[in-house]
Write an enzyme that holds these catalytic residues in place. Sequence first.
Site, short mmCIF file in Angstrom:
data_model
loop_
_atom_site.label_atom_id
_atom_site.label_comp_id
_atom_site.label_asym_id
_atom_site.label_seq_id
_atom_site.Cartn_x
_atom_site.Cartn_y
_atom_site.Cartn_z
N SER A 11 2.76 -6.93 1.38
CA SER A 11 2.24 -6.90 0.02
C SER A 11 2.30 -8.29 -0.62
O SER A 11 1.37 -8.71 -1.31
CB SER A 11 3.02 -5.89 -0.82
OG SER A 11 2.91 -4.60 -0.28
N LYS B 171 10.90 -0.17 6.17
CA LYS B 171 11.22 -1.06 5.05
C LYS B 171 11.19 -0.23 3.78
O LYS B 171 10.17 0.35 3.43
CB LYS B 171 10.22 -2.20 4.95
CG LYS B 171 10.49 -3.10 3.74
CD LYS B 171 9.39 -4.11 3.48
CE LYS B 171 9.72 -4.92 2.22
NZ LYS B 171 8.63 -5.82 1.81
#
Length: 324
Positions: free
Chosen positions: A48, A172
């Site tokens: 991201s 994650k």
Amino acid sequence: MSKPPPPGIYVPAVLFFDENEELDEEAIEKHVLRLAQGSVTGILVQGSNGEAQHLSHDERKRAIRLTRDTLDSHGFKHVLVIAGTGTQSARETKQLNIDAKEAGASYALVLTPSTWRPAMTKEVILRFHREVADVSPIPTLVYNFPTVTAGLDLDSDTLAELGEHPNIVGTKLSCGHLGKLTRLVTSLPANSFATFIGRSDSFLPALAVSGAGGIMALVNVVPRAHRALLDAWHNGLTEDARKIQGMLAHGDAIASKYGGISFIKALIAHEFGYGGPTVRSPLATASIEKLSGADKALLKELIVFEQSLSESGHTPNEWVDATA
């Protein structure tokens, strides 16, 4: 059965662009090298923070290859490269995993699709990740980040079921949920599934409950500070680790408050002399000039600490080797 990434410090690297929003390869190379010199365990390309959704397939491959080549040519072949590959379809994600392998990535981090949020039942989510992992040429990790998936937040039961797949080797948790992390590390063996926290403000607590480490945005700015915390914790220097955690927690909050990805880029450019704050639209360009006096002081403390570690020739303890 595939093996998970080794425990340690991973960085979802920001990707630098020039003023025309083209890849700034010189700045990217400098950033990769500084991160490696800061003793990161691995670099996540096009997460991201790397603006993955703003990149073409060709740009994704270029970014991975540039990262891998930079590491290899400077003596950092041991530093892993993970590629963010999750898209809105299993078909495209499968292709990106193939591309990532060809470009030099060792693992793929797969975000759950969210465009059709009401359709994403547990059964659909399980099928998507298993279908991708079945044919992936590199092991996959599940990326849980509700902020960028329309609030979709995978629970520990779902993640644990996915962890039973022989080619799904970790997760994650950018949700930062320590209870979820604790349940996973006590349900799945560490030699087959690695659970990483995704936030620097939760790094020490995650280590305390035997998390594998972190994949954290603030590592872009202060990799050595994160390594110093890790070393302190594994050497039993709990109070030192707590002090560093305090600085990282403030730094994490400040970066989010003032613009996230672009602010991290702006801060790197200001403090380390490369890159710039440019992000691809519709993201907005941030500036460090808007920092309040209190936040500026907190950031200065963290940056000074990072620089002191660099100037002292700080060498991290290779605790990963000892625990592998």
